[in-house]
Design a protein around this motif. Structure first.
Motif: not given
Length: 391
Positions: A153-176
């Motif tokens: 649960x402590x892994x999957x609950x991070x999918x509610x916000x902070x894991x996708x949010x951190x990932x979204x930051x890298x998407x908007x920054x175009x990290x490759x």
């Protein structure tokens, strides 16, 4: 049912509130087994938003389905699900484009867009730091989890916000793959942006903050820590890149950014990124910035209280940088990130420092808000399993 209720600035109480119930045929009711305290909860906790007294907090939620509405077809009672903090309908113009973070249906104010559980200016919905949570449009909003959900649960609950949010930051920054990336902020979201950049194959990732315990977390996952109390991040990055700067960067702090001496400056991290990122580089901003800040005039100034931040736009324009901003459309990423967790490729629970019961929420808010040593991420268990210990 018990819930963590906001009673005013820096006051959270755990009390009995009416049980969550089905209000629409598409609703589901989830027994919350794991819910997190988020850094953005602290803006509300400190009285720096319009969040109303008497509302339940909590937008990072997962649990087990205990009831479904008559129109629900996919989600079944007994399944474990994780819930995006965005509450979305799935059929409005924004949702059809994948922009569930700006749903037009679930936001009752016509001039606004976007809804969330227990969050200021994002609809009337109660939060999930409670024993039960009503989830609108459950078939669309709930992400079903596999057989390992209860144990991880402590892994999957991070999918509610902070894991996708951190990932979204890298998407908007175009990290490759191969990029050199700097992340401002080593709180939970900053650590997730750091982690996401590394998962994407960034060649070097620097993480800037002045909290030693959080910088240690960043270093443990392979980042290069920069203690802003001792070093200027832009100088560190430029020295390592022949004076050019990072390829891209992520802002994961927001409008209550502090310098190491404790002075608030909403422009601090934005200007730090403009300085640190090279010409034509990308910047992704997921730290919270708001159009009104009730405490901003006293903490910073009249302009900041109106959401007006004095950034170095001239330098940003001159360097031809691109900046993406806003909350994450969690559904855009959560299924793929779930499968990385299920496949053993990602373990976002590394950020968790404390697992506590719901009754311990008031104390947890105090410690997390004070950035006390070792309090990097707090997980609450409203229906048991809190051990009261640091991990």
């Amino acid at each position: 049912m018990k819930a963590a209720v906001y009673e005013g600035p820096r006051t959270v109480t755990v009390k009995d509130v009416p049980d969550a119930k089905i209000e629409h045929p598409c609703d589901i009711i989830v027994k919350i087994t794991t819910t997190n305290i988020c850094g953005s909860d602290l803006h509300m906790y400190e009285g720096r938003t319009s969040f109303e007294s008497g509302r339940t907090l909590g937008h990072e939620n997962m649990g087990q389905v205990v009831e479904v509405g008559s129109a629900v077809r996919k989600i079944q009672v007994g399944e474990y699900v994780v819930l995006p903090f965005n509450i979305a309908c799935g059929f409005c113009k924004q949702c059809e484009q994948g922009l569930t973070n700006y749903c037009l249906t679930m936001q009752p104010e016509p001039a606004l867009a976007g809804a969330a559980y227990g969050f200021a200016d994002m609809g009337p919905y109660q939060g999930g730091q409670a024993e039960l949570l009503r989830v609108p449009y459950g078939d669309f909003n709930a992400l079903r989890l596999g057989e390992d959900a209860a144990e991880r649960q402590t892994d999957y609950v991070m999918l509610a916000d902070i894991f996708p949010t951190g990932y979204h930051a890298t998407e908007m920054a175009h990290v490759k793959p191969g990029d050199q990336t700097i992340v401002f902020g080593a709180g939970p979201v900053g650590l997730m942006a750091t982690y996401s950049a590394l998962l994407k194959g960034a060649g070097r990732v620097w993480t800037a903050d002045y909290q030693p315990d959080r910088l240690r977390k960043a270093e443990e996952i392979g980042a290069i820590p920069i203690n802003t109390a001792e070093q200027n991040p832009a100088e560190v990055v430029k020295e390592a890149t022949l004076g050019l700067g990072a390829d891209n960067g992520c802002e994961c702090v927001g409008y209550q950014a502090h310098d190491p001496e404790g002075h608030e400056d909403a422009s601090l991290t934005l200007n730090g990124l403009i300085d640190s990122v090279r010409f034509t580089g990308g910047i992704g901003v997921v730290g919270v910035f708001l159009p009104q800040d009730p405490g901003g005039a006293e903490a910073q100034g009249e302009l900041e209280a109106q959401g007006k931040v004095p950034i170095d736009f001239g330098m940003m324009w001159f360097k031809g940088q691109r900046m993406g901003t806003g909350q994450a459309p969690v559904k855009k990423y959560n299924r793929a990130l779930r499968d990385l967790i299920a496949g053993g490729k990602a373990k976002p629970s590394f950020v968790v420092s404390h697992e506590l019961s719901l009754d311990e929420a008031p104390t947890a808010y105090e410690h997390f808000d004070a950035r006390d040593e070792g309090w990097t991420k707090v997980v609450l268990h409203p229906n048991g399993h809190g051990n009261g210990h640091r991990r």
